[in-house]
Design a protein around this motif. Structure first.
Motif, PDB file in Angstrom:
ATOM      1  N   LEU A 204      35.770  13.417  41.802  1.00 21.97           N
ATOM      2  CA  LEU A 204      35.873  11.726  42.532  1.00 21.97           C
ATOM      3  C   LEU A 204      35.306  11.715  43.460  1.00 21.97           C
ATOM      4  O   LEU A 204      35.555  10.968  44.625  1.00 21.97           O
ATOM      5  CB  LEU A 204      37.189  10.725  41.892  1.00 21.97           C
ATOM      6  N   ILE A 205      36.579  13.218  44.043  1.00 24.09           N
ATOM      7  CA  ILE A 205      36.649  13.925  45.373  1.00 24.09           C
ATOM      8  C   ILE A 205      35.034  13.941  46.238  1.00 24.09           C
ATOM      9  O   ILE A 205      34.850  13.246  46.676  1.00 24.09           O
ATOM     10  CB  ILE A 205      37.683  15.271  45.498  1.00 24.09           C
ATOM     11  N   LEU A 208      33.103  10.079  46.844  1.00 30.89           N
ATOM     12  CA  LEU A 208      33.866   9.502  47.776  1.00 30.89           C
ATOM     13  C   LEU A 208      33.521  10.213  49.096  1.00 30.89           C
ATOM     14  O   LEU A 208      33.131   9.235  50.122  1.00 30.89           O
ATOM     15  CB  LEU A 208      34.918   9.555  47.602  1.00 30.89           C
ATOM     16  N   GLN A 209      33.082  11.299  48.874  1.00 30.98           N
ATOM     17  CA  GLN A 209      32.616  12.440  50.137  1.00 30.98           C
ATOM     18  C   GLN A 209      31.579  11.572  50.260  1.00 30.98           C
ATOM     19  O   GLN A 209      30.777  11.377  51.236  1.00 30.98           O
ATOM     20  CB  GLN A 209      32.585  14.540  50.382  1.00 30.98           C
ATOM     21  N   THR A 212      31.387   8.040  51.901  1.00 35.16           N
ATOM     22  CA  THR A 212      31.318   7.851  53.202  1.00 35.16           C
ATOM     23  C   THR A 212      30.544   8.728  53.747  1.00 35.16           C
ATOM     24  O   THR A 212      30.047   8.077  54.779  1.00 35.16           O
ATOM     25  CB  THR A 212      32.628   8.618  53.283  1.00 35.16           C
ATOM     26  N   MET A 357      45.329  13.592  44.124  1.00 38.11           N
ATOM     27  CA  MET A 357      44.181  13.057  44.317  1.00 38.11           C
ATOM     28  C   MET A 357      45.030  11.717  45.457  1.00 38.11           C
ATOM     29  O   MET A 357      44.048  10.781  46.275  1.00 38.11           O
ATOM     30  CB  MET A 357      43.866  12.108  43.319  1.00 38.11           C
ATOM     31  N   GLY A 358      45.770  11.259  45.468  1.00 36.67           N
ATOM     32  CA  GLY A 358      47.016  10.717  46.211  1.00 36.67           C
ATOM     33  C   GLY A 358      46.648  11.002  47.408  1.00 36.67           C
ATOM     34  O   GLY A 358      46.358  10.271  48.654  1.00 36.67           O
ATOM     35  N   PHE A 360      44.625  13.149  48.858  1.00 36.38           N
ATOM     36  CA  PHE A 360      42.913  13.012  49.438  1.00 36.38           C
ATOM     37  C   PHE A 360      42.900  11.605  49.849  1.00 36.38           C
ATOM     38  O   PHE A 360      42.065  11.095  51.250  1.00 36.38           O
ATOM     39  CB  PHE A 360      42.239  13.428  48.163  1.00 36.38           C
ATOM     40  N   TYR A 361      43.493  10.475  48.880  1.00 36.13           N
ATOM     41  CA  TYR A 361      43.082   9.061  48.874  1.00 36.13           C
ATOM     42  C   TYR A 361      43.542   8.375  50.334  1.00 36.13           C
ATOM     43  O   TYR A 361      42.940   7.903  51.449  1.00 36.13           O
ATOM     44  CB  TYR A 361      42.855   8.852  48.126  1.00 36.13           C
ATOM     45  N   PHE A 364      41.553   9.483  53.209  1.00 33.85           N
ATOM     46  CA  PHE A 364      40.211   8.972  53.062  1.00 33.85           C
ATOM     47  C   PHE A 364      40.286   7.715  53.435  1.00 33.85           C
ATOM     48  O   PHE A 364      39.449   7.513  54.381  1.00 33.85           O
ATOM     49  CB  PHE A 364      39.876   9.501  51.399  1.00 33.85           C
ATOM     50  N   ILE A 365      41.678   6.814  53.437  1.00 34.63           N
ATOM     51  CA  ILE A 365      41.744   5.433  53.941  1.00 34.63           C
ATOM     52  C   ILE A 365      41.869   5.911  55.560  1.00 34.63           C
ATOM     53  O   ILE A 365      41.373   5.349  56.088  1.00 34.63           O
ATOM     54  CB  ILE A 365      42.823   4.651  53.046  1.00 34.63           C
TER      55      ILE A 365
END
Length: 368
Positions: A204-205, A208-209, A212, A357-358, A360-361, A364-365
């Protein structure tokens, strides 16, 4: 996304369907697990269970990645990248070190294989080659697979190691993580299940990278530079997804009561791959959070050994903090059923991954 699914499906099917063949072959060859005489007595009944099952995980991961790239080539896109090949090299290389360790155990009928110096030497060789190659192979944006800066949720510009410093730090991360997974692999399915969760997070990481850096808003803000300076995020996601699926497929046969163990072949390969994913995704410090279970198990061993040596020096008799280390054996001797320990440790692993993950996200946001 379709390519990631292809790699995962192929790896899953390969792992589920081929692991029984590995079990049958190893049984014919007499490749059975030796059990520590000083370990929990309940483990003695596991003696002779086929080991070195990590070959199925490694083979399935490589196959899933390869088939995914065949599908990419059919559509006329580019082939494997430096990042993907480096990750597979690290996984296979450390798996080979673990294989030699397992083979010595089997042939010499003992619970200890390679001597510590030889095992660390193998890790050193593979880790250094990976680290040196990872800061080369720059692409058109002048990005190499790895960065010489320390990273948490992305690179920390204020903390740079230089070439030599990075190589040493990378080796420490690789060695520590491969040994941590190796220590955790003491109960049926524990390491495979926990590893699958971590690989899911890295999938997932990296995805998302990738998404983006393809977004027009990202390039509008940062001009030609990507938001995340990761060289090949999609290929990193492919490897992580293949490893995730391979672990799930292997877990079908490794769940309690296990019909096969991954052995050092699997645990060292999985730990090394986790470290490589963290380095190439530029989230090295986040690995401690994502792999919280592995960190806790390793810390229990360090505490046990350190306290025993300290009290022996100060009092003449060594004292222990835990009934037995690593941590899962402490609960076994406390009367917990093996399956109970495995499920509860999986819960801990899942919470650690969710928290990581929280983090990182949220970044990310907040930063894109």
């Amino acid at each position: 996304m379709k390519t990631i699914l292809i790699s995962a499906v192929i790896s899953l099917l390969s792992s589920i369907l081929c692991t029984p063949l590995v079990i049958a072959y190893f049984r014919r060859q007499g490749f059975g697990q030796e059990i520590r005489s000083d370990g929990p007595q309940s483990h003695l009944i596991k003696r002779g269970t086929p080991t070195m099952g990590g070959v199925a995980i490694i083979g399935s991961t490589v196959l899933g990645y390869t088939v995914a790239h065949i599908s990419i080539a059919i559509r006329g896109h580019a082939g494997p990248t430096a990042s993907g090949l480096l990750l597979l090299f690290l996984m296979v290389g450390l798996g080979a070190v673990g294989f030699v360790d397992d083979y010595i155990k089997i042939r010499k009928q003992r619970s200890l294989g390679l001597r510590a110096r030889a095992k660390f030497g193998g890790q050193l060789l593979v880790g250094l080659v990976f680290a040196i190659l990872a800061i080369n192979f720059r692409n058109r944006l002048d990005l190499s697979p790895a960065s010489t800066h320390l990273s948490y949720l992305r690179d920390i510009p204020q903390i740079g190691f230089g070439t030599i410093g990075f190589v040493l730090v990378a080796y420490v991360i690789i060695s520590a993580t491969s040994n941590a997974v190796n220590l955790t692999d003491g109960l049926d399915g524990l390491a495979a299940g926990a590893s699958a969760m971590v690989f899911g997070a890295f999938t997932l990481i990296a995805f998302l990278q990738y998404r983006t850096d393809r977004a027009s808003v990202c390039h509008a803000i940062h001009a030609a530079a990507p938001c995340y300076p990761v060289r090949d995020p999609l290929d990193v996601a492919l490897v992580a997804a293949s490893a995730l699926a391979a672990c799930f497929g292997f877990l079908w046969w490794n769940a309690s009561p296990a019909q096969i163990f991954m052995g050092d072949t699997g645990s060292m390969a999985l730990g090394g791959l986790m470290a490589g994913l963290a380095i190439l995704s530029h989230v090295e410090l986040l690995l401690v959070v994502l792999g919280g279970l592995f960190a806790a198990v390793t810390l229990s061993g360090i505490i046990q050994t350190g306290w025993f040596k300290y009290t022996r020096i100060r009092r003449g008799t060594g004292k222990r903090v835990f009934r037995m280390a690593p941590l899962h054996h402490h609960f076994e001797l406390g009367g917990w059923e093996e399956v109970t320990i495995i499920v509860r440790f999986w819960i801990v692993a899942g919470l650690a991954v969710a928290f990581g993950m929280g983090l990182f996200y949220a970044d990310f946001i907040g930063n894109g």
